[in-house]
Design an enzyme around this catalytic site. Structure first.
Site, short mmCIF file in Angstrom:
data_model
loop_
_atom_site.label_atom_id
_atom_site.label_comp_id
_atom_site.label_asym_id
_atom_site.label_seq_id
_atom_site.Cartn_x
_atom_site.Cartn_y
_atom_site.Cartn_z
N GLN A 24 -78.61 -15.73 -34.70
CA GLN A 24 -79.48 -16.40 -35.84
C GLN A 24 -80.75 -16.53 -36.67
OE1 GLN A 24 -76.78 -19.41 -33.71
NE2 GLN A 24 -76.53 -19.93 -35.90
N HIS A 50 -74.91 -16.43 -25.66
CA HIS A 50 -74.55 -16.94 -27.14
C HIS A 50 -73.92 -16.44 -27.96
CE1 HIS A 50 -75.47 -20.81 -29.94
NE2 HIS A 50 -74.99 -20.17 -30.61
N ASN A 53 -73.03 -20.31 -23.44
CA ASN A 53 -73.81 -21.64 -24.47
C ASN A 53 -71.87 -22.35 -25.14
OD1 ASN A 53 -74.87 -22.35 -27.21
ND2 ASN A 53 -73.07 -21.51 -28.44
N GLU A 54 -71.36 -23.34 -24.87
CA GLU A 54 -69.93 -24.09 -25.60
C GLU A 54 -68.98 -22.64 -24.90
OE1 GLU A 54 -70.79 -26.23 -30.35
OE2 GLU A 54 -70.62 -23.60 -30.19
N TYR A 111 -70.96 -32.93 -32.46
CA TYR A 111 -71.61 -33.05 -33.78
C TYR A 111 -70.68 -34.49 -33.91
CZ TYR A 111 -74.14 -28.74 -34.09
OH TYR A 111 -75.29 -27.63 -33.87
N GLU A 171 -77.56 -29.94 -28.60
CA GLU A 171 -77.04 -29.52 -30.17
C GLU A 171 -76.59 -30.98 -30.50
OE1 GLU A 171 -74.91 -26.55 -31.74
OE2 GLU A 171 -76.15 -24.89 -30.16
N TRP A 187 -80.40 -29.52 -33.52
CA TRP A 187 -79.95 -28.24 -33.66
C TRP A 187 -80.13 -28.50 -35.71
CZ3 TRP A 187 -79.18 -23.83 -31.85
CH2 TRP A 187 -78.36 -23.02 -32.99
N PHE A 208 -78.77 -26.64 -41.14
CA PHE A 208 -78.80 -27.84 -40.29
C PHE A 208 -80.17 -28.48 -39.52
CE2 PHE A 208 -74.86 -26.31 -39.79
CZ PHE A 208 -74.45 -27.75 -39.22
#
Length: 512
Positions: free
Chosen positions: A43, A140, A185-186, A328, A391, A446, A462
């Site tokens: 990203q 990621h 990640n996640e 979030y 994040e 984030w 963001f």
């Protein structure tokens, strides 16, 4: 169920309290608490085909969809020194970024790409020399496409060895300056989004979820999740055996965690909320902290859920030094009274037997109780492990249209006020959780700057800093949130009512 009802009480106490108006400052947080901001390799870096880097899952999926790509992105690969200066201006303690496996070891295994290695050494040295702590994510969603083509990536047990070897290179080359490592990640979103929904790399799914070109939503998410856990445990074990005594770092694992609350105070909705927690959070945290999957999942999924051997259970349990929380917004959970059929090929949501309904703050209203619910749930259900918020933020629309050339919204910086309010409220919510006993040790906004977003392309941002993606030089400019965050990190008291917002705007009006 009692815990869920207790969390529901927290929701009732805070859900309608409006904006967080408490006065607090950085000095109110425990000594050593880390404030930072983050990005990820695909990203932010760009330079997708430069200096030996080869395609990853991100490249393949993004180039197959009409939503932009990260070929150039923010051009962080060439502009990292300028970005570190901005981090200093923002008074960050730490910068969270990920390493591109396909840049460091382009073929997934074998020779290290020396130019890729040097880039990350340079970036880390630049951070450290400016007093900024690097927090590194190893994965990621972006293993080299060659491994996907060769043996199916995370669907294959072979991935564990290759990932461990890649991580070993990172520890060996960068570990003297990196103290916080996140392996995956996640993991829950990668497993669900990539293998049930088909929305994220590698874009696999099947009906009834969606109709992808390949995949099996009834079993693949669980195979992938299982291999992710075993790979994390393998990497953690490697670090502790070879590097921890000398380097003194910690190994964590991150999950996307919603602030789940029952839609009503009924026992059915409370039970459904616990079931959703088991499927989204317990799926990974219970093995990491207790050695096995939640009973709810084992009963419902049955033989399609992989089984840990006794040795694997011992290796996975306790392999996580901290939990990385990516949060979030909240969601209300309703029990499904008419259960969907589990015959044929049920997907992840069919197994879970819940309806998330409408996310209560999908538009990112200032509801810090959602963060408090998450941290309280982890504290009560998982023994209060160390937590880093990796994040958390609110997006702003930054482009009036997607295309080439793209037209940037000239009022973007002024439209950042809701984001400032969100950050103020959620950072304050973290402080309340700490005072209530949560072992939370850091908060990363984030993102540090607007990035290429997988689900939003370049339409949403963001970032604390906006990036002009139509400018070949990718000019960065601070948003109002960057100024607010910088002031807060310098020690100014955080208080936002209508007058405080006006004063903030007035203070920096000449900058826009």
């Amino acid at each position: 169920m009692e815990q869920i009802l207790a969390l529901f009480a927290i929701f009732l106490a805070f859900a309608f309290s409006g904006k967080c108006s408490d006065v607090f400052s950085r000095s109110d947080y425990p000594e050593g608490f880390v404030f930072g901001a983050g990005t990820s390799a695909y990203q932010w870096e760009g330079a997708a085909a430069e200096d030996g880097r080869k395609p990853s899952l991100w490249d393949t999926l993004c180039h197959s969809r009409d939503q932009g790509n990260g070929d150039i992105a923010c051009d962080g690969y060439h502009k990292y020194k300028d970005d570190v200066k901005l981090m200093v201006d923002t008074n960050l303690d730490a910068f969270r970024f990920s390493i591109s496996w396909s840049r460091l070891i382009p073929n997934g295994r074998g020779p290290v790409n020396q130019k890729g290695l040097q880039f990350y050494k340079n970036l880390i040295q630049e951070l450290v020399s400016h007093g900024i702590e690097p927090h590194v994510t190893l994965y990621h969603y972006d293993h080299p496409q060659s491994l996907e083509d060769e043996y199916g990536g995370w669907l294959n047990h072979r991935m564990i060895k290759d990932f461990t070897t890649y991580a070993d290179v990172c520890f060996r080359e960068f570990g003297n300056h990196v103290k916080l490592w996140t392996t995956i990640n996640e993991a829950n979103i990668f497993s669900i989004g990539g293998y049930n929904d088909g929305d994220t790399p590698p874009g696999r799914c099947s009906k009834p979820s969606k109709n992808c070109s390949s995949g099996n939503s009834s079993i693949e998410p669980y195979i992938v999740g299982h291999n992710l856990l075993l790979a994390h445990a393998s990497v953690s074990r490697r670090y502790k055996q070879k590097y921890k005594d000398k380097q003194g770092g910690s190994i964590g694992f991150s999950l996307f965690i919603l602030g789940l609350i029952p839609t009503t105070s009924s026992k059915d909705d409370a039970t459904a909320t616990q079931r959703a927690q088991d499927f989204y959070v317990g799926w990974f945290l219970r093995p990491l902290l207790f050695g096995d999957y939640p009973d709810t999942m084992k009963r419902t999924i049955g033989s399609r859920l992989p089984v840990f051997s006794e040795k694997e259970s011992e290796q996975v349990k306790g392999s996580c030094d901290f939990v990385g929380v990516i949060h979030y917004h909240a969601a209300s959970v309703t029990n499904i009274k008419s259960k969907p059929s589990l015959s044929g090929n049920p997907d992840f949501y069919s197994y879970m037997e819940t309806d998330f309904g409408k996310s209560l703050d999908f538009q990112y209203a200032n509801t810090p109780w959602a963060m408090e619910v998450v941290l309280e749930y982890i504290k009560q259900s998982y023994g209060n492990p160390p937590v880093y918020i990796l994040e958390s933020a609110k997006f702003t629309f930054q482009w009036q249209q997607i295309g080439t050339p793209m037209k940037q919204d000239s009022q973007l910086k002024q439209k950042d006020i809701p984001r400032v309010e969100y950050l103020h409220a959620y950072i304050g919510g973290v402080l309340k959780s700490i005072r209530n006993g949560s072992d939370t040790r850091g908060y990363f906004v984030w993102s540090f700057m607007d990035l290429y977003e997988l689900l939003g392309g370049y339409e949403v941002g963001f970032g604390l800093y906006t990036v002009n993606f139509s400018d070949p030089h990718r000019k960065r400019s601070p948003k109002l949130s960057a100024y607010w965050y910088s002031d807060f990190l310098k020690g100014e008291s955080a208080f936002l009512d209508s007058q405080g917002i006006k004063e903030l705007q007035s203070k920096y009006s000449s900058s826009f």
